[in-house]
Design a protein around this motif. Structure first.
Motif, PDB file in Angstrom:
ATOM      1  N   SER A 123       0.822  -1.214   0.000  1.00 16.10           N
ATOM      2  CA  SER A 123       0.000   0.000   0.000  1.00 16.10           C
ATOM      3  C   SER A 123       0.854   1.262   0.000  1.00 16.10           C
ATOM      4  O   SER A 123       0.493   2.259  -0.615  1.00 16.10           O
ATOM      5  CB  SER A 123      -0.944   0.001   1.187  1.00 16.10           C
ATOM      6  OG  SER A 123      -0.228  -0.044   2.397  1.00 16.10           O
ATOM      7  N   ASN A 124       2.012   1.245   0.672  1.00 11.63           N
ATOM      8  CA  ASN A 124       2.862   2.430   0.719  1.00 11.63           C
ATOM      9  C   ASN A 124       3.684   2.617  -0.548  1.00 11.63           C
ATOM     10  O   ASN A 124       4.065   3.729  -0.876  1.00 11.63           O
ATOM     11  CB  ASN A 124       3.789   2.377   1.932  1.00 11.63           C
ATOM     12  CG  ASN A 124       3.063   2.732   3.193  1.00 11.63           C
ATOM     13  OD1 ASN A 124       2.464   3.792   3.266  1.00 11.63           O
ATOM     14  ND2 ASN A 124       3.074   1.844   4.151  1.00 11.63           N
ATOM     15  N   ALA A 125       3.966   1.533  -1.254  1.00 12.51           N
ATOM     16  CA  ALA A 125       4.754   1.636  -2.480  1.00 12.51           C
ATOM     17  C   ALA A 125       4.023   2.452  -3.544  1.00 12.51           C
ATOM     18  O   ALA A 125       4.648   3.063  -4.404  1.00 12.51           O
ATOM     19  CB  ALA A 125       5.093   0.252  -3.012  1.00 12.51           C
ATOM     20  N   LYS A 126       2.702   2.495  -3.475  1.00 19.98           N
ATOM     21  CA  LYS A 126       1.922   3.276  -4.436  1.00 19.98           C
ATOM     22  C   LYS A 126       2.185   4.776  -4.296  1.00 19.98           C
ATOM     23  O   LYS A 126       1.984   5.532  -5.232  1.00 19.98           O
ATOM     24  CB  LYS A 126       0.426   3.007  -4.232  1.00 19.98           C
ATOM     25  CG  LYS A 126       0.024   1.585  -4.507  1.00 19.98           C
ATOM     26  CD  LYS A 126      -1.421   1.348  -4.140  1.00 19.98           C
ATOM     27  CE  LYS A 126      -1.761  -0.119  -4.249  1.00 19.98           C
ATOM     28  NZ  LYS A 126      -3.083  -0.412  -3.714  1.00 19.98           N
ATOM     29  N   HIS A 127       2.630   5.213  -3.114  1.00 20.41           N
ATOM     30  CA  HIS A 127       2.826   6.628  -2.846  1.00 20.41           C
ATOM     31  C   HIS A 127       4.291   7.054  -2.944  1.00 20.41           C
ATOM     32  O   HIS A 127       4.624   8.183  -2.600  1.00 20.41           O
ATOM     33  CB  HIS A 127       2.299   6.973  -1.447  1.00 20.41           C
ATOM     34  CG  HIS A 127       0.856   6.608  -1.269  1.00 20.41           C
ATOM     35  ND1 HIS A 127      -0.163   7.258  -1.935  1.00 20.41           N
ATOM     36  CD2 HIS A 127       0.274   5.646  -0.521  1.00 20.41           C
ATOM     37  CE1 HIS A 127      -1.311   6.713  -1.588  1.00 20.41           C
ATOM     38  NE2 HIS A 127      -1.079   5.736  -0.741  1.00 20.41           N
ATOM     39  N   LEU A 128       5.162   6.161  -3.400  1.00 25.78           N
ATOM     40  CA  LEU A 128       6.571   6.514  -3.541  1.00 25.78           C
ATOM     41  C   LEU A 128       6.778   7.408  -4.759  1.00 25.78           C
ATOM     42  O   LEU A 128       6.064   7.287  -5.752  1.00 25.78           O
ATOM     43  CB  LEU A 128       7.421   5.254  -3.694  1.00 25.78           C
ATOM     44  CG  LEU A 128       7.581   4.396  -2.445  1.00 25.78           C
ATOM     45  CD1 LEU A 128       8.330   3.118  -2.792  1.00 25.78           C
ATOM     46  CD2 LEU A 128       8.296   5.152  -1.362  1.00 25.78           C
ATOM     47  N   PRO A 129       7.769   8.287  -4.689  1.00 26.39           N
ATOM     48  CA  PRO A 129       8.080   9.116  -5.868  1.00 26.39           C
ATOM     49  C   PRO A 129       8.559   8.244  -7.028  1.00 26.39           C
ATOM     50  O   PRO A 129       8.954   7.092  -6.841  1.00 26.39           O
ATOM     51  CB  PRO A 129       9.214  10.024  -5.373  1.00 26.39           C
ATOM     52  CG  PRO A 129       9.180   9.952  -3.893  1.00 26.39           C
ATOM     53  CD  PRO A 129       8.589   8.626  -3.539  1.00 26.39           C
ATOM     54  N   ASP A 130       8.552   8.806  -8.221  1.00 26.08           N
ATOM     55  CA  ASP A 130       9.026   8.094  -9.401  1.00 26.08           C
ATOM     56  C   ASP A 130      10.527   7.853  -9.298  1.00 26.08           C
ATOM     57  O   ASP A 130      11.242   8.551  -8.581  1.00 26.08           O
ATOM     58  CB  ASP A 130       8.733   8.903 -10.672  1.00 26.08           C
ATOM     59  CG  ASP A 130       7.240   9.008 -10.944  1.00 26.08           C
ATOM     60  OD1 ASP A 130       6.493   8.092 -10.538  1.00 26.08           O
ATOM     61  OD2 ASP A 130       6.824  10.013 -11.552  1.00 26.08           O
ATOM     62  N   GLU A 131      10.978   6.867 -10.050  1.00 27.87           N
ATOM     63  CA  GLU A 131      12.410   6.576 -10.102  1.00 27.87           C
ATOM     64  C   GLU A 131      13.165   7.797 -10.606  1.00 27.87           C
ATOM     65  O   GLU A 131      12.664   8.543 -11.449  1.00 27.87           O
ATOM     66  CB  GLU A 131      12.669   5.392 -11.035  1.00 27.87           C
ATOM     67  CG  GLU A 131      12.034   4.116 -10.581  1.00 27.87           C
ATOM     68  CD  GLU A 131      12.293   2.965 -11.540  1.00 27.87           C
ATOM     69  OE1 GLU A 131      13.013   3.154 -12.542  1.00 27.87           O
ATOM     70  OE2 GLU A 131      11.787   1.872 -11.274  1.00 27.87           O
ATOM     71  N   LYS A 132      14.385   7.988 -10.078  1.00 29.06           N
ATOM     72  CA  LYS A 132      15.224   9.080 -10.576  1.00 29.06           C
ATOM     73  C   LYS A 132      16.685   8.729 -10.367  1.00 29.06           C
ATOM     74  O   LYS A 132      17.013   7.804  -9.621  1.00 29.06           O
ATOM     75  CB  LYS A 132      14.873  10.402  -9.907  1.00 29.06           C
ATOM     76  CG  LYS A 132      15.203  10.504  -8.446  1.00 29.06           C
ATOM     77  CD  LYS A 132      14.830  11.890  -7.926  1.00 29.06           C
ATOM     78  CE  LYS A 132      15.302  12.077  -6.508  1.00 29.06           C
ATOM     79  NZ  LYS A 132      14.972  13.396  -5.996  1.00 29.06           N
ATOM     80  N   CYS A 133      17.553   9.465 -11.035  1.00 25.34           N
ATOM     81  CA  CYS A 133      18.985   9.240 -10.917  1.00 25.34           C
ATOM     82  C   CYS A 133      19.475   9.727  -9.555  1.00 25.34           C
ATOM     83  O   CYS A 133      18.942  10.675  -8.992  1.00 25.34           O
ATOM     84  CB  CYS A 133      19.731   9.975 -12.024  1.00 25.34           C
ATOM     85  SG  CYS A 133      19.321   9.390 -13.672  1.00 25.34           S
ATOM     86  N   LEU A 134      20.493   9.048  -9.051  1.00 22.52           N
ATOM     87  CA  LEU A 134      21.102   9.492  -7.810  1.00 22.52           C
ATOM     88  C   LEU A 134      21.761  10.842  -8.038  1.00 22.52           C
ATOM     89  O   LEU A 134      22.200  11.152  -9.154  1.00 22.52           O
ATOM     90  CB  LEU A 134      22.124   8.476  -7.325  1.00 22.52           C
ATOM     91  CG  LEU A 134      21.571   7.091  -6.983  1.00 22.52           C
ATOM     92  CD1 LEU A 134      22.714   6.140  -6.655  1.00 22.52           C
ATOM     93  CD2 LEU A 134      20.603   7.172  -5.827  1.00 22.52           C
ATOM     94  N   SER A 135      21.861  11.649  -7.007  1.00 29.37           N
ATOM     95  CA  SER A 135      22.455  12.981  -7.178  1.00 29.37           C
ATOM     96  C   SER A 135      23.898  12.852  -7.661  1.00 29.37           C
ATOM     97  O   SER A 135      24.657  12.007  -7.180  1.00 29.37           O
ATOM     98  CB  SER A 135      22.397  13.762  -5.863  1.00 29.37           C
ATOM     99  OG  SER A 135      23.129  13.093  -4.865  1.00 29.37           O
TER     100      SER A 135
END
Length: 160
Positions: free
Chosen positions: A27-39
């Protein structure tokens, strides 16, 4: 079950059920931000994930340790680093219980009232973390250590 951020704040808490009875990762994985590159990098994109222990089932957004039998060197290193990452939540619980001494003895109240006490302490904990920022002394104190030493000396006297 709880989820903490890197500032030792509790961002999700589920109180009152056994962990096996509650599949919160899904249920919480649905609210995670989209994938992105590491800084500082341009690729690859990395998903956000939770760090858990072996009690959790496999999930795309969960890192859990490998089984402890016949591990390769790389898997042992992964387990060690994952264990270090899990220290954050353990520190949060330590800070919470040291800050609010009500958690040292067992809570001798009705279950619903115990849930309310825990919720109130979590809200206060997050408020104090935001107000005071990070304080090293909160993570380095051990409450009750003097009592343990005193008890061990009494045991030594008793058995000698």
């Amino acid at each position: 079950m709880a989820i903490a951020d890197s500032k030792y704040r509790l961002v999700f808490v589920h109180i009152g059920k056994y962990g096996k009875d509650y599949d919160s990762i899904e249920s919480n994985a649905k609210h995670l931000p989209d994938e992105k590159c590491l800084s500082g990098t341009e690729s690859p994109e990395v998903p956000y994930f939770f760090v858990g222990d072996a009690a959790f089932g496999l999930h795309k957004h969960l890192l859990r340790p490998y089984a402890r039998t016949h591990l390769t060197f790389e898997k042992r290193i992964f387990n060690y680093r994952l264990c270090r990452a899990r220290r954050c939540i353990k520190c949060v619980f330590g800070i919470l219980s040291n800050k609010w001494g009500i958690f040292h003895p067992p809570l001798n109240v009705q279950p619903q009232f115990a849930k309310d006490i825990v919720k109130a302490c979590i809200i206060l904990h997050n408020y104090v973390r935001d107000r005071d920022r990070y304080r090293t002394e909160d993570t380095m104190s051990v409450v009750g250590l003097k009592d343990i030493r005193a008890q061990s000396k009494q045991c030594e006297k008793h058995f000698m």
